[in-house]
Each structure stands twice: as structure tokens, then as C-alpha cells.
Scaffold this motif. Structure first.
Motif, short mmCIF file in Angstrom:
data_model
loop_
_atom_site.label_atom_id
_atom_site.label_comp_id
_atom_site.label_asym_id
_atom_site.label_seq_id
_atom_site.Cartn_x
_atom_site.Cartn_y
_atom_site.Cartn_z
N UNK A 462 0.93 -1.18 -0.21
CA UNK A 462 -0.24 -0.21 -0.16
C UNK A 462 0.60 1.06 -0.11
N UNK A 463 2.00 0.73 0.85
CA UNK A 463 3.26 2.27 1.00
C UNK A 463 3.49 2.48 -0.75
N UNK A 464 3.70 1.37 -1.47
CA UNK A 464 4.49 1.58 -2.24
C UNK A 464 3.32 1.91 -3.57
N UNK A 465 2.62 2.00 -3.45
CA UNK A 465 0.91 1.95 -4.30
C UNK A 465 0.97 3.33 -4.76
N UNK A 466 1.16 4.14 -3.37
CA UNK A 466 0.64 5.38 -3.34
C UNK A 466 2.02 6.48 -3.06
N UNK A 467 3.41 6.21 -2.91
CA UNK A 467 4.54 6.68 -3.10
C UNK A 467 5.38 5.41 -3.85
N UNK A 471 10.18 2.49 -4.66
CA UNK A 471 10.48 1.78 -4.64
C UNK A 471 11.89 1.48 -5.48
N UNK A 472 12.80 1.17 -5.22
CA UNK A 472 14.36 1.01 -6.28
C UNK A 472 13.83 0.55 -7.52
N UNK A 478 16.63 4.96 -5.31
CA UNK A 478 16.07 4.55 -4.55
C UNK A 478 16.43 3.07 -3.85
N UNK A 479 16.62 3.00 -2.68
CA UNK A 479 17.04 1.96 -1.41
C UNK A 479 16.15 1.33 -0.64
N UNK A 480 15.91 -0.18 -0.70
CA UNK A 480 15.50 -1.03 0.38
C UNK A 480 16.43 -1.69 1.15
N UNK A 492 13.05 -0.82 5.20
CA UNK A 492 13.44 0.02 5.40
C UNK A 492 13.81 0.49 4.06
N UNK A 493 13.37 1.82 3.58
CA UNK A 493 13.08 2.58 2.85
C UNK A 493 13.72 4.08 2.56
N UNK A 494 14.94 4.04 1.66
CA UNK A 494 15.32 5.24 1.72
C UNK A 494 15.18 5.90 -0.24
N UNK A 495 14.54 7.19 -0.04
CA UNK A 495 15.21 8.33 -1.60
C UNK A 495 14.44 9.39 -0.94
#
Length: 497
Positions: A462-467, A471-472, A478-480, A492-495
Motif C-alpha cells: 500500500x505504501x509503495x502503491x501510493x508513493x 521503490x527501487x 532509491x534503496x531498500x 527500510x526504504x530510503x529515497x
């Protein structure tokens, strides 16, 4: 200590390099390796390198490893190799273990009797054993034989065998650490059997290093300090400028804010607590003081005029804690790691209880002696912030938004819906900040999704669908990082979005 023993310790323990194993939060091994490279500098005869999940090895002298214990914000433990040998049966194990000069590693203890109660004898020796792909697989039997051999060589009270793990991990969430300053500290040996090879490690830390040594109240499922620092360091790599404003807008117990403030003011975590290394034969108080500069209050007051700190973060004259800028030896400065200056820290939470907890934690930490206060927690909902407010707060610095939304014990509501709302809010903030000429760097934890058919636990999806910028697969930079905390598997997502 006799002169002969002191000479042997100097020759065999202090005078030559040893192999060390630093334990990191899962997934943040490279983060720890970079930090250790900064701390050790040119003193390492073998540079820090990742050897497995949560494992970073390096080779240096013992006194240099003390720096890693005192200064590292990411390591959970630092272990020194005592011995490594082949042992396919108990006879070989006993023979090789008996050849180890245990008196060089473990202090003779004043308690004459063999202790089997680690609560009564808190300075007892604990042996942790794990076995894999080895003929010797009975961990309890291995521990018992080692206890007997060590007891014959050194008068050390022995605790019951602990065979849960010979490779310490990030552990479990905790409440405030013990503050009994009169107690001794337990010594730990970690014994690993792999493919019939036995490797014995001695712990230099004692309690895990995420325990910074000052009283800390916690909210539900608090984030460990080591993970918080690792995420902050990772987020630094995505910043477009050399200074930042850290936004901790779902602060909980305030771990992100507290760690950021200590980083900004160069407060060494190891000066507030005790370590196992201080109760080992090789420890020298004068050497330790020289390495981390535990000066008197008057000397510290004189040095405070030249110690580099970020603007508006000057230490008061009453500070009793050592900062990284005051250390001696080949410790690289913060500039060597290209970390930006944390110019501001904005802390808020929707819960009044959380805000009060943060205020208490600040008062009980080294940050209490800093004026003006580096953290001023506010009672506010994350979703009420606007891009214009954030841009005004950050001024000419770049915003870093760090988020540890509720999961696990705190999931008493519709978690996937919350992560959907967070994703929408992040996209909105990034779009509006872009229109204002700014980018938003995000570091966020999200629980891994349940991939079973029909499962509705889809926080990450849900998080990646809206933002999708997190997502790498959508954003090349971006990094996970796949990690874990409190028994939960996390992403842990970084971008910069």
C-alpha cells in the motif's frame, strides 16, 4: 597483577593485532563497515568488511577496538577472537581449550565459590554456544566442558550455560536500562562451531551497545538506537546538500531525535555506561582516558571554545560528557565521512504520552546540558504538516523525514490503511516541496507483507502503491534494506522523492 602476567598481557593481548567481529542490525552491515572505517582510520590492519548477516570483521589492535566500542552508534556488540581450532570430538575440544591462556582474557574474581546464579553474581562468566554442520552438536555439553577448563585456569564465577545464540543479534525491545552503578558486569564468551571448526570470541561490550547508558522511558515497541542511527546514516547519502533539517514527525519515544541530536553535537555514546572490557585484564584506565579524553570539567570548559559544533548547538559549561571532536588518535572527523550537518531537529507526535516520554528522555540524557535545547517535542499529527511549513522550517537546509509508523504491538487499528495514508501524504509533500524548489529525503520503516493467498496485511504494498518513488523498481537511486526488529521482518526504504 604480577609483573610477569602484565608483561604477557602486553605482549600477547595489547601488543599485537587481533581479529574482531562487530555485530550490526540485520541489513545494515555496510553501514557499520563504513562507520568502523571512519573510527579506525589507518589503524586497521584489515579493513572492516561484511562476512555474513549482521557480521562485520576487521583486524586491529585491542586499544583501537576499544574506540569502536565507545564510539560506534550502529554496532550491537564488538567481539575479539580468542582462538580458532578444529575439534571433531570432546577430547580435541578439551585439549585445545586447555592450551588457551585464559588468565590473559579473564580476571581472577574475589568470589571464591563457583557461582551458578547470574542474578546473585552479576560478574559471572556466560558461555553462549551454537553448532552447525559439526560432529560436536550438543551445545550444553560443550559449554560445561569449557566452564570446567576455564574454572581450573582462572577463578571466575560461572553462570549457567546459555546456548540460545553464539552470534548475538539485535535482541528484543527493552525498557529503560538498569541504572545500578554499583553492580559488576557480566563477561560473555561466544563459541561458534561450524564445519567442525571451533571459534571462541570474547565480548568487549557487556550489555548490548544500543543501551546508551542513561535512563530511558519508552513507548510501545520502541526502535533500537542502533537501527535509528543506521537509518539516519543511510539517509545522509541521499541528501542534495551539506546541511539538513531532520523531521521526526511520528516520534514515539523519540529515538530518531535523540540519536540525531547526539550525532549533531558529537556526543560519544560510550561515555555514559560501563563495558565488559573495563573488567578484563588488558584494560588500562590511563589508556582508555587518553583514547576518549575523559577530562575534568575545567579542562572540558577550556576545550569547548575550540570544539566544532553545529550553529546554535553549543555545549554548556556544565557538560560532563565527551564528544567525538575531543577524541585522540586516528579517528577521522565527521567531515571525513561526508555526513551533513544536522542544523535543526523537528520532533512531534500525536500522543501526549509520547511527547512527555521524549521530554523525560532528554532530561536524563547528555542533551540536558546543551543550551539551547536541541529537541523541543510538540503535540501534533503528522498528517497536519504542509509543504510550506516544512520549507519554512528547513530554510536553506534540506529536509530528511524519518518515520517509524506503528506496527507489531502498536497495531490496534487498520495498519494497511495507515500506510496507504502515509504514502499519499509523502507524495503530496514531495510534489508541493518540488514546487517550492526543495526535494524531500525519506527514510521509513514498513513491515513486510503477508504473501499468503487472501492475506490482507499489505502495509508495504500500500505504501509503495501510493508513493512509488520509494521503490527501487521505480526510482533508480532509491534503496531498500531488509531488516528485523522485535521479531518482525521489516523493509527500510530510503529515497529522495
Amino acid at each position: 597483577m604480577s609483573d610477569a602476567l602484565e608483561k604477557r598481557i602486553k605482549k600477547h593481548i595489547i601488543g599485537k593485532p587481533h581479529r574482531f567481529l562487530a555485530i550490526s542490525p540485520l541489513g545494515f552491515e555496510q553501514t557499520l563497515a563504513r562507520e568502523l572505517d571512519c573510527i579506525l582510520g589507518e589503524s586497521a590492519t584489515e579493513l572492516p568488511h561484511v562476512t555474513g548477516d549482521g557480521k562485520v570483521e576487521f583486524t586491529t589492535k585491542l586499544t583501537e577496538a576499544w574506540k569502536a566500542v565507545a564510539i560506534s552508534r550502529v554496532a550491537n556488540r564488538v567481539l575479539m577472537e580468542v582462538a580458532s581450532f578444529k575439534a571433531e570430538n570432546f577430547r580435541e575440544l578439551e585439549k585445545k581449550a586447555s592450551e588457551i591462556p585464559w588468565e590473559l582474557y579473564l580476571d581472577a574474581n574475589v568470589i571464591p565459590s563457583r557461582a551458578r546464579d547470574p542474578v546473585k553474581f552479576t560478574n559471572a562468566l556466560n558461555i553462549h554456544v551454537t553448532c552447525k554442520h559439526s560432529r560436536l552438536y550438543h551445545s550444553d555439553a560443550i559449554a560445561e566442558r569449557l566452564y570446567k577448563i576455564i574454572e581450573e585456569g582462572v577463578s571466575v564465577p560461572l553462570a549457567p550455560a546459555d546456548t540460545a545464540s553464539a552470534t548475538p543479534s539485535a535482541g528484543t525491545p527493552r525498557n529503560a536500562p538498569s541504572q545500578n552503578e554499583n553492580r559488576s558486569i557480566q563477561q560473555n564468551l561466544y563459541v561458534n562451531f561450524l564445519d567442525d571448526r571451533c571459534t571462541i570470541w570474547q565480548d568487549l561490550a557487556g550489555e548490548e551497545l544500543y543501551k546508551r547508558g542513561f535512563e530511558r522511558f519508552v513507548n510501545d515497541a520502541p526502535l533500537k538506537e542502533t537501527i535509528a542511527s543506521a537509518m539516519i546514516f543511510e539517509a545522509f547519502h541521499f541528501l542534495p546538500s551539506t546541511s539538513c533539517c531532520l523531521l521526526d514527525l511520528m516520534s514515539g519515544s523519540g529515538t530518531f531525535s535523540l540519536e540525531s541530536a547526539c550525532i549533531a553535537n558529537k556526543i560519544i555514546p560510550g561515555t555514559c555506561r560501563d563495558f565488559a572490557l573495563k573488567h578484563q585484564p588488558a584494560f588500562k584506565e590511563a589508556t582508555w582516558n587518553f583514547l576518549i579524553r575523559q577530562e575534568t570539567r575545567d579542562e572540558r570548559r577550556e576545550n569547548s571554545t575550540s570544539a566544532p559544533v553545529p550553529p546554535n548547538k553549543a555545549k554548556s559549561n556544565t557538560s560532563t560528557f565527551v564528544t567525538l571532536s575531543e577524541t585522540k588518535g586516528p579517528v577521522k572527523s565527521c567531515n571525513a565521512t561526508k555526513h551533513p550537518i544536522i542544523a535543526k531537529i523537528i520532533t512531534s507526535d500525536i500522543s501526549e504520552r509520547a511527547v512527555n516520554i521524549i521530554k523525560h528522555n532528554i532530561e536524563c540524557s547528555p542533551l540536558a546540558s546543551i543550551s539551547p535545547a536541541p529537541i523541543a517535542p510538540q503535540l501534533r499529527d503528522f498528517f497536519s504538516y504542509t509543504a510550506k511549513e516544512i520549507a519554512d522550517i528547513c530554510s536553506d537546509t534540506s529536509p530528511i523525514l524519518v518515520l517509524n509508523p506503528p506496527y507489531g504491538k502498536r497495531l490496534d487499528f487498520d495498519a494497511p490503511k495507515l500506510y496507504t495514508q502515509i504514502g499519499k501524504k509523502l507524495t503530496e509533500l514531495a510534489r508541493d516541496l518540488h514546487n517550492l524548489g526543495k526535494t524531500l529525503t525519506v527514510a521509513i520503516l514498513a513491515p513486510k507483507d503477508d504473501t499468503r493467498d487472501g492475506a490482507k496485511y499489505t502495509c508495504t504494498a500500500n505504501l509503495l502503491r501510493e508513493c512509488p518513488a520509494l521503490s527501487p523498481e521505480q526510482t533508480q537511486t532509491a534503496k531498500v534494506v531488509q531488516t528485523s526488529h522485535g521479531g518482525f521482518s521489516l523493509n527500510a526504504f530510503f529515497a529522495t522523492i
